[in-house]
Design an enzyme around this catalytic site. Structure first.
Site, PDB file in Angstrom:
ATOM      1  N   GLY A 109       0.844  -1.198   0.000  1.00 50.79           N
ATOM      2  CA  GLY A 109       0.000   0.000   0.000  1.00 50.79           C
ATOM      3  C   GLY A 109       0.870   1.236   0.000  1.00 50.79           C
ATOM      4  O   GLY A 109       0.511   2.261   0.575  1.00 50.79           O
ATOM      5  N   ARG A 153      -1.932   7.100   1.432  1.00 54.22           N
ATOM      6  CA  ARG A 153      -1.470   8.177   2.313  1.00 54.22           C
ATOM      7  C   ARG A 153      -0.674   7.641   3.496  1.00 54.22           C
ATOM      8  O   ARG A 153       0.376   8.149   3.842  1.00 54.22           O
ATOM      9  CB  ARG A 153      -2.671   8.998   2.808  1.00 54.22           C
ATOM     10  CG  ARG A 153      -3.260   9.873   1.703  1.00 54.22           C
ATOM     11  CD  ARG A 153      -4.248  10.859   2.253  1.00 54.22           C
ATOM     12  NE  ARG A 153      -5.295  10.161   3.017  1.00 54.22           N
ATOM     13  CZ  ARG A 153      -6.319  10.770   3.579  1.00 54.22           C
ATOM     14  NH1 ARG A 153      -6.447  12.081   3.485  1.00 54.22           N
ATOM     15  NH2 ARG A 153      -7.233  10.100   4.252  1.00 54.22           N
ATOM     16  N   ASP A 161       2.150  -1.657  -4.429  1.00 53.96           N
ATOM     17  CA  ASP A 161       0.769  -1.202  -4.323  1.00 53.96           C
ATOM     18  C   ASP A 161      -0.074  -2.005  -5.308  1.00 53.96           C
ATOM     19  O   ASP A 161       0.443  -2.881  -5.996  1.00 53.96           O
ATOM     20  CB  ASP A 161       0.690   0.311  -4.584  1.00 53.96           C
ATOM     21  CG  ASP A 161      -0.429   0.951  -3.766  1.00 53.96           C
ATOM     22  OD1 ASP A 161      -1.560   0.409  -3.793  1.00 53.96           O
ATOM     23  OD2 ASP A 161      -0.168   1.965  -3.104  1.00 53.96           O
ATOM     24  N   THR A 174      -3.972  -2.238   8.543  1.00 57.12           N
ATOM     25  CA  THR A 174      -5.227  -2.310   7.796  1.00 57.12           C
ATOM     26  C   THR A 174      -6.364  -2.694   8.747  1.00 57.12           C
ATOM     27  O   THR A 174      -6.174  -3.521   9.633  1.00 57.12           O
ATOM     28  CB  THR A 174      -5.081  -3.368   6.677  1.00 57.12           C
ATOM     29  OG1 THR A 174      -3.919  -3.043   5.916  1.00 57.12           O
ATOM     30  CG2 THR A 174      -6.302  -3.403   5.782  1.00 57.12           C
ATOM     31  N   SER A 175      -7.540  -2.110   8.563  1.00 60.26           N
ATOM     32  CA  SER A 175      -8.649  -2.349   9.501  1.00 60.26           C
ATOM     33  C   SER A 175      -9.501  -3.539   9.062  1.00 60.26           C
ATOM     34  O   SER A 175      -9.229  -4.167   8.040  1.00 60.26           O
ATOM     35  CB  SER A 175      -9.519  -1.105   9.604  1.00 60.26           C
ATOM     36  OG  SER A 175     -10.099  -0.821   8.359  1.00 60.26           O
ATOM     37  N   PHE A 196      -1.904   2.702  15.896  1.00 63.10           N
ATOM     38  CA  PHE A 196      -0.456   2.713  16.103  1.00 63.10           C
ATOM     39  C   PHE A 196       0.042   3.964  16.824  1.00 63.10           C
ATOM     40  O   PHE A 196       1.234   4.098  17.064  1.00 63.10           O
ATOM     41  CB  PHE A 196       0.270   2.577  14.763  1.00 63.10           C
ATOM     42  CG  PHE A 196       0.382   1.172  14.284  1.00 63.10           C
ATOM     43  CD1 PHE A 196       1.429   0.363  14.723  1.00 63.10           C
ATOM     44  CD2 PHE A 196      -0.550   0.634  13.421  1.00 63.10           C
ATOM     45  CE1 PHE A 196       1.548  -0.941  14.293  1.00 63.10           C
ATOM     46  CE2 PHE A 196      -0.446  -0.679  12.986  1.00 63.10           C
ATOM     47  CZ  PHE A 196       0.602  -1.475  13.421  1.00 63.10           C
ATOM     48  N   HIS A 244     -13.793  14.672  17.947  1.00 61.84           N
ATOM     49  CA  HIS A 244     -13.286  14.573  16.578  1.00 61.84           C
ATOM     50  C   HIS A 244     -13.876  15.696  15.718  1.00 61.84           C
ATOM     51  O   HIS A 244     -14.869  16.309  16.079  1.00 61.84           O
ATOM     52  CB  HIS A 244     -13.653  13.217  15.964  1.00 61.84           C
ATOM     53  CG  HIS A 244     -12.845  12.070  16.486  1.00 61.84           C
ATOM     54  ND1 HIS A 244     -13.133  11.453  17.685  1.00 61.84           N
ATOM     55  CD2 HIS A 244     -11.739  11.445  16.001  1.00 61.84           C
ATOM     56  CE1 HIS A 244     -12.247  10.477  17.897  1.00 61.84           C
ATOM     57  NE2 HIS A 244     -11.390  10.456  16.901  1.00 61.84           N
ATOM     58  N   LYS A 271     -16.713  13.368  10.800  1.00 62.17           N
ATOM     59  CA  LYS A 271     -16.735  11.952  11.203  1.00 62.17           C
ATOM     60  C   LYS A 271     -18.179  11.451  11.217  1.00 62.17           C
ATOM     61  O   LYS A 271     -19.059  12.095  11.766  1.00 62.17           O
ATOM     62  CB  LYS A 271     -16.104  11.811  12.583  1.00 62.17           C
ATOM     63  CG  LYS A 271     -15.939  10.370  13.045  1.00 62.17           C
ATOM     64  CD  LYS A 271     -15.095  10.306  14.316  1.00 62.17           C
ATOM     65  CE  LYS A 271     -15.013   8.898  14.884  1.00 62.17           C
ATOM     66  NZ  LYS A 271     -14.409   7.930  13.953  1.00 62.17           N
ATOM     67  N   THR A 317     -11.824   3.736  18.996  1.00 64.94           N
ATOM     68  CA  THR A 317     -10.880   3.739  20.112  1.00 64.94           C
ATOM     69  C   THR A 317     -11.600   3.952  21.442  1.00 64.94           C
ATOM     70  O   THR A 317     -11.268   3.323  22.450  1.00 64.94           O
ATOM     71  CB  THR A 317      -9.799   4.827  19.891  1.00 64.94           C
ATOM     72  OG1 THR A 317      -9.103   4.541  18.673  1.00 64.94           O
ATOM     73  CG2 THR A 317      -8.803   4.861  21.035  1.00 64.94           C
TER      74      THR A 317
END
Lengths: 255, 255, 255, 255
Positions: A16, A20, A42, A85-86, A114, A141, A145, A152
């Site tokens: 990836g 970004r 990528d 990655t989620s 992280f 936030h 959003k 979190t």
């Protein structure tokens, strides 16, 4: 932790690499004195570049749709992975653990966050939980959003609730009898969460503990995606010495 | 404002003098150099003591059930009043205004909150409102409080909403599409309020404004009922020069 | 304030248009519905472009060395100016005021800080100052900043000191008798300033007022140079209706 | 930790029982379900009451001049001690340790701060220190405090400095070249401390850590001396199971 030098840097592949986060990872690895980028891959690129380049660790900030294939490949090639990655649920984690069984020496780190500050916040919240009768979370936030509460905050609430249960703390005392507008906020595992959305904010969280005549507040402010890089680099260094699947960066910190 | 001296102090009567707030008022008036307590009256005492003692201003921290009788008496006797007793609605305020009509020189101050910081916070929130697209309120109190949101937070929300309307600001932009637990809090006049309840807290409020790349926060922390005394003393001094009914201490501050 | 529309936008010229702030100004003006960029000029460009393009207002984020020439030119051409360039002292301001004398209808705004939150913070600090015995300032910036305290903190201190003097408040009571390391910070006009330098921060300031049993805190967080744009646009709109030299954006806000 | 019940409560003696802290301790012990006050001793009282009453643990909030005699007595009588009296230096601690040598089973806790939040703050600061390049401390107290910085802030600075040294972190990067007023505050072991003094405050501390694009803040607010009681009760319970001299409540917490 194994320490490496400019003479013998850790060889890192980035998956990836044009995204970004991936681009930020490439810059951060290059700027560190003890590691180097040996392959940038990528979508559309040839995965074997990673292996051909002799990568010891792969950093993966890609997409939930491809991350499992990437992991399968890296494990087959005896390359360690640090994954941001989620989208990992219990089933996916179990699959990864199973793939690792025949390779007991190989480490894989999968982490939802992280940012060191976020990880430390969660850990400190967990440690403090049993010493306080009352606790609430405020997460703040930017107003673009879409979901509330933040992942979190929800995760922090679960950790606190678990710590309270283990300490036999019982329900949080709350005298509220009238709350016609819902101002007392939401609850995850019985922990109150308040989600503020405001222009100008980035990503912030406060865990507030209240006791007799005192409060303890743990606040994390994340202003830039650069904030994830020290955690990623720490993960790269630490996973060299770890075996098996590690879920959450906190397990590689010395806390 | 008329300034008075130790030689010619303002003569103050205190109603509810044995209550917690009234007793604090007596101490504060005595400690001030420019005023003195000439009568202390509580339930069971003779109201005419106030008049007999030559009180110029009465401070009333009593009960919603008796405060109207007290006001009627003071107005009849040409004594000015500074009232911190709660429970005034539009009807009661209209009645007081009517009683004052034949006495155009007489001033009466009725205020829901005498803490200078709370009053200044509300005023600043009102002034800032038109310059920011987004705004939310967090109020934090001890966990023995029964109602949410706090009266001061609700009042602040109404002031902000009014200022936004006057500035043609429209609805607050909010991208929230998923909020299954109600973490986004309550709303008063479309302004979000988050009510935190925690042991160890007293009474605190934050108004957060968010704009392009910046935020402005106005925070008030009230730790002791002593915090109401400077506002009460200011009201006593200022009401000497004001005519008619004044609702809210902010109208006697030079802001 | 005169309101203008998309049909009849305010014609804006930008000086220093290729600089970081100037480029941001160009973007912000174009994004606003009631104004447009008609000329972008930077060093090496022809200043008469501004006049030829029919600019009504010029925004100047250039350099202390050239800003006086720019102002001279604009005043001669009957163009109004909004100036964010730094380095104005009393002598320069007097010169500009003199240039404006023969043109009583022309407005010029020179402002050290265009962030609305910074301007509002300073104004609120000024308004609150007389109501509190004690006040201190904490300013927090990234650890690449070379000077302490920040200019905004020093300016805020001077405004507070002036307001205290006007209210006859006297010296701030401080019982400190032992401070071997200098932890009590610096002073500007007898107001304490604490300068925090920390990685991860951008530009933040807190003014803390303390009274009987309560504190009032006014906090401004600036995370992005975008935060200056709403103030610049407000200046552009407001200067159309103002005559003469205006120093400080606060004088064009309705506070 | 041994748990005790209402049927078999821990027998506690209180030294300095008529002082403000001692009286608070008596109330807190009586309110706890698992311990009881069996002797209250103050200056002029007979120390043997403590022994006669069968105290298992003594809580000592007395005076530096008498605390060593008290400890000598308790150790001789095989009574454990929880000491909040101040003034212990290395020499005194060494003496106590020596007295304990012939009684290996006996525990003594000496702690400078019993507020759980203060102890947790210090511990978390210590744990976080090695993950951040930059760190500063802000401590905020009422303006009647005579010394700066606070003892807790100085102690926290020392703990952070030690953790940085152990992690080979080197000097904190700081670009400040101009600080004519001393706004950058004091230093203890090269850690910056800022001491704010303000009316209305009680005792507060923030430790701010800064990294790449993020900050982590650990804040403790102490509003009442009641805040020390949970720590004292925890000390009483925990010292039953500990041998030897323990300095600092953090060593009896499970962190």
């Amino acid at each position: 932790m194994t320490t490496r030098s400019e003479q013998n840097p850790i060889r890192v592949g980035v998956l990836g690499a044009r995204g970004r986060m991936g681009a930020e990872v490439c810059r951060a690895v290059e700027a560190a004195g003890d590691m180097e980028v040996v392959a940038m891959v990528d979508s559309g690129d040839w995965m074997f570049d990673i292996a051909d380049a002799g990568a010891e660790v792969v950093v993966d900030f890609t997409h939930p749709d491809v991350v499992m294939d990437n992991l399968r490949f890296c494990i087959d090639q005896d390359i360690r992975s640090v994954v941001g990655t989620s989208g990992f649920d219990e089933a996916k984690l179990a699959t990864v653990a199973q793939w690792l069984e025949p390779k007991p020496e190989l480490g894989v780190l999968i982490a939802p966050n992280f940012a060191l500050g976020a990880v430390l916040s969660m850990r400190f919240a967990q440690l403090a939980a049993k010493y306080y009768d009352t606790v609430e979370i405020i997460e703040l936030h930017h107003n673009r959003k879409a979901d509330a509460p933040s992942g979190t905050a929800a995760h922090t609430a679960r950790l606190i609730a678990k710590a309270r249960t283990e300490a036999n703390l019982g329900e949080i005392p709350d005298a509220t009898t009238s709350d016609p507008t819902g101002a007392r906020g939401g609850q995850v595992d019985d922990i109150r969460i308040h989600s503020v959305r405001l222009g100008g904010l980035v990503a912030h969280q406060e865990v507030l503990f209240g006791g007799e005549g005192e409060t303890l507040t743990i606040r994390h402010d994340s202003l830039d995606r650069k904030s994830f890089m020290p955690g990623v680099l720490h993960g790269v260094r630490a996973i060299l010495d770890h075996q098996g699947l590690v879920v959450g960066l906190e397990n590689l910190l010395d806390l």
